[in-house]
Write a protein that holds these residues in place. Structure first.
Motif, PDB file in Angstrom:
ATOM      1  N   GLY A   1       0.940  -1.223  -0.155  1.00  0.00           N
ATOM      2  CA  GLY A   1       0.146  -0.118  -0.035  1.00  0.00           C
ATOM      3  C   GLY A   1       0.886   1.264   0.134  1.00  0.00           C
ATOM      4  N   LYS A   2       2.143   1.225  -0.154  1.00  0.00           N
ATOM      5  CA  LYS A   2       3.112   2.413   0.031  1.00  0.00           C
ATOM      6  C   LYS A   2       3.564   2.562  -1.399  1.00  0.00           C
ATOM      7  CE  LYS A   2       4.365   1.934   4.741  1.00  0.00           C
ATOM      8  NZ  LYS A   2       3.542   0.562   5.131  1.00  0.00           N
ATOM      9  N   GLU A   3       3.825   3.713  -1.935  1.00  0.00           N
ATOM     10  CA  GLU A   3       4.584   3.856  -3.202  1.00  0.00           C
ATOM     11  C   GLU A   3       6.017   3.519  -3.022  1.00  0.00           C
ATOM     12  OE1 GLU A   3       3.414   7.251  -5.975  1.00  0.00           O
ATOM     13  OE2 GLU A   3       2.926   8.050  -3.928  1.00  0.00           O
ATOM     14  N   ALA A   4       6.815   2.916  -3.624  1.00  0.00           N
ATOM     15  CA  ALA A   4       8.111   2.675  -3.466  1.00  0.00           C
ATOM     16  C   ALA A   4       9.028   2.325  -4.691  1.00  0.00           C
ATOM     17  CB  ALA A   4       7.942   0.973  -2.841  1.00  0.00           C
TER      18      ALA A   4
ATOM     19  N   THR B   1      27.666  -6.177  -1.458  1.00  0.00           N
ATOM     20  CA  THR B   1      27.434  -7.676  -1.507  1.00  0.00           C
ATOM     21  C   THR B   1      26.531  -8.232  -0.113  1.00  0.00           C
ATOM     22  OG1 THR B   1      29.276  -7.880   0.063  1.00  0.00           O
ATOM     23  CG2 THR B   1      29.578  -8.171  -2.342  1.00  0.00           C
ATOM     24  N   LYS B   2      26.353  -7.025   0.547  1.00  0.00           N
ATOM     25  CA  LYS B   2      25.180  -7.237   1.589  1.00  0.00           C
ATOM     26  C   LYS B   2      24.433  -6.069   1.559  1.00  0.00           C
ATOM     27  CE  LYS B   2      26.753  -6.181   5.986  1.00  0.00           C
ATOM     28  NZ  LYS B   2      26.783  -6.702   7.344  1.00  0.00           N
ATOM     29  N   ASN B   3      23.159  -5.946   2.323  1.00  0.00           N
ATOM     30  CA  ASN B   3      22.066  -5.055   2.162  1.00  0.00           C
ATOM     31  C   ASN B   3      22.088  -4.625   3.868  1.00  0.00           C
ATOM     32  OD1 ASN B   3      19.823  -3.643   2.464  1.00  0.00           O
ATOM     33  ND2 ASN B   3      18.413  -5.108   1.291  1.00  0.00           N
ATOM     34  N   ASN B   4      22.189  -3.335   3.977  1.00  0.00           N
ATOM     35  CA  ASN B   4      22.207  -2.723   5.349  1.00  0.00           C
ATOM     36  C   ASN B   4      20.825  -1.922   5.512  1.00  0.00           C
ATOM     37  OD1 ASN B   4      24.552  -3.712   6.405  1.00  0.00           O
ATOM     38  ND2 ASN B   4      25.690  -2.334   5.475  1.00  0.00           N
ATOM     39  N   TYR B   5      19.904  -1.951   4.383  1.00  0.00           N
ATOM     40  CA  TYR B   5      18.676  -0.916   4.519  1.00  0.00           C
ATOM     41  C   TYR B   5      18.003  -1.644   5.809  1.00  0.00           C
ATOM     42  CZ  TYR B   5      13.920   0.412   3.428  1.00  0.00           C
ATOM     43  OH  TYR B   5      12.671   0.598   3.538  1.00  0.00           O
ATOM     44  N   ASP B   6      17.272  -0.433   6.436  1.00  0.00           N
ATOM     45  CA  ASP B   6      16.523  -0.912   7.762  1.00  0.00           C
ATOM     46  C   ASP B   6      15.716   0.235   7.664  1.00  0.00           C
ATOM     47  OD1 ASP B   6      16.146  -2.015  10.126  1.00  0.00           O
ATOM     48  OD2 ASP B   6      17.208  -0.411  11.247  1.00  0.00           O
ATOM     49  N   GLY B   7      14.645   0.242   6.665  1.00  0.00           N
ATOM     50  CA  GLY B   7      13.490   1.018   6.719  1.00  0.00           C
ATOM     51  C   GLY B   7      12.240   0.128   6.653  1.00  0.00           C
ATOM     52  N   LYS B   8      11.114   0.867   6.245  1.00  0.00           N
ATOM     53  CA  LYS B   8       9.805   0.091   6.532  1.00  0.00           C
ATOM     54  C   LYS B   8       9.505  -1.175   5.737  1.00  0.00           C
ATOM     55  CE  LYS B   8       7.542   4.333   7.868  1.00  0.00           C
ATOM     56  NZ  LYS B   8       6.726   5.584   7.410  1.00  0.00           N
TER      57      LYS B   8
ATOM     58  N   ASP C   1      20.283  -5.481  -3.475  1.00  0.00           N
ATOM     59  CA  ASP C   1      19.132  -4.577  -4.089  1.00  0.00           C
ATOM     60  C   ASP C   1      17.728  -4.770  -3.068  1.00  0.00           C
ATOM     61  OD1 ASP C   1      19.086  -7.223  -4.838  1.00  0.00           O
ATOM     62  OD2 ASP C   1      17.106  -6.962  -5.701  1.00  0.00           O
ATOM     63  N   TYR C   2      16.986  -3.697  -2.968  1.00  0.00           N
ATOM     64  CA  TYR C   2      15.976  -3.618  -2.010  1.00  0.00           C
ATOM     65  C   TYR C   2      15.109  -2.779  -2.561  1.00  0.00           C
ATOM     66  CZ  TYR C   2      18.926   0.015  -0.159  1.00  0.00           C
ATOM     67  OH  TYR C   2      19.575   1.105   0.054  1.00  0.00           O
ATOM     68  N   TRP C   3      13.775  -2.831  -1.607  1.00  0.00           N
ATOM     69  CA  TRP C   3      12.837  -1.846  -2.030  1.00  0.00           C
ATOM     70  C   TRP C   3      12.709  -0.900  -0.797  1.00  0.00           C
ATOM     71  CZ3 TRP C   3       9.311  -1.304  -6.019  1.00  0.00           C
ATOM     72  CH2 TRP C   3       9.082  -2.081  -6.883  1.00  0.00           C
ATOM     73  N   MET C   4      12.461   0.341  -1.120  1.00  0.00           N
ATOM     74  CA  MET C   4      12.226   1.446  -0.037  1.00  0.00           C
ATOM     75  C   MET C   4      11.069   2.147  -0.247  1.00  0.00           C
ATOM     76  SD  MET C   4      15.573   3.768  -0.739  1.00  0.00           S
ATOM     77  CE  MET C   4      15.830   4.241   0.911  1.00  0.00           C
ATOM     78  N   THR C   5      10.412   2.811   0.953  1.00  0.00           N
ATOM     79  CA  THR C   5       9.503   3.605   0.437  1.00  0.00           C
ATOM     80  C   THR C   5       9.573   4.746  -0.323  1.00  0.00           C
ATOM     81  OG1 THR C   5       9.415   5.050   2.575  1.00  0.00           O
ATOM     82  CG2 THR C   5       8.318   2.950   2.780  1.00  0.00           C
TER      83      THR C   5
END
Length: 118
Positions: A30-33, A42-49, A60-64
């Motif tokens: 339900g969020k625009e991303a 080589t690793k993902n440190n993303y810590d978002g919603k 690679d990852y999705w973020m809002t």
């Protein structure tokens, strides 16, 4: 058109001072991303919603959209010339890689044209 984005300091684990590839946009939970890829990571440190939608083993990852707006301070896009064929490859971090391409018919290329054509 291929798009990249540069980052600034943020609270989401997206490395500051990096350039990421913008892979896609869409709606996730339900969020625009925005889907981004760190070609040096080589690793993902993303810590978002949306961190639960991503694996930690790849860059690679999705973020809002809101997180993207706070983390990224620069966007660039390449114009792919008519009749050019766009392709992509992933390059493994820490390994020497040579990339070559040809043009048809042969033309004189400057770096900007070469980057856009590849």
């Amino acid at each position: 058109w291929p798009v990249t984005g540069g980052t600034q300091a943020n609270d989401f684990g997206t490395a500051a001072g990096h350039v990421y590839v913008i892979l896609s946009t869409g709606v996730k939970e339900g969020k625009e991303a925005v889907e981004v890829y760190n070609p040096w990571g080589t690793k993902n440190n993303y810590d978002g919603k949306l961190k639960h939608l991503s694996t930690r083993s790849v860059g690679d990852y999705w973020m809002t959209k809101e997180e993207f707006g706070q983390a990224f301070n620069m966007l660039s896009r390449a114009r792919v010339l008519p009749k050019a064929q766009l392709s992509s490859i992933k390059i493994k971090v820490g390994e020497a890689t040579a990339i070559s391409f040809t043009t048809s018919p042969p033309t004189r290329l400057d770096p900007a044209t070469a980057a856009a054509a590849h």
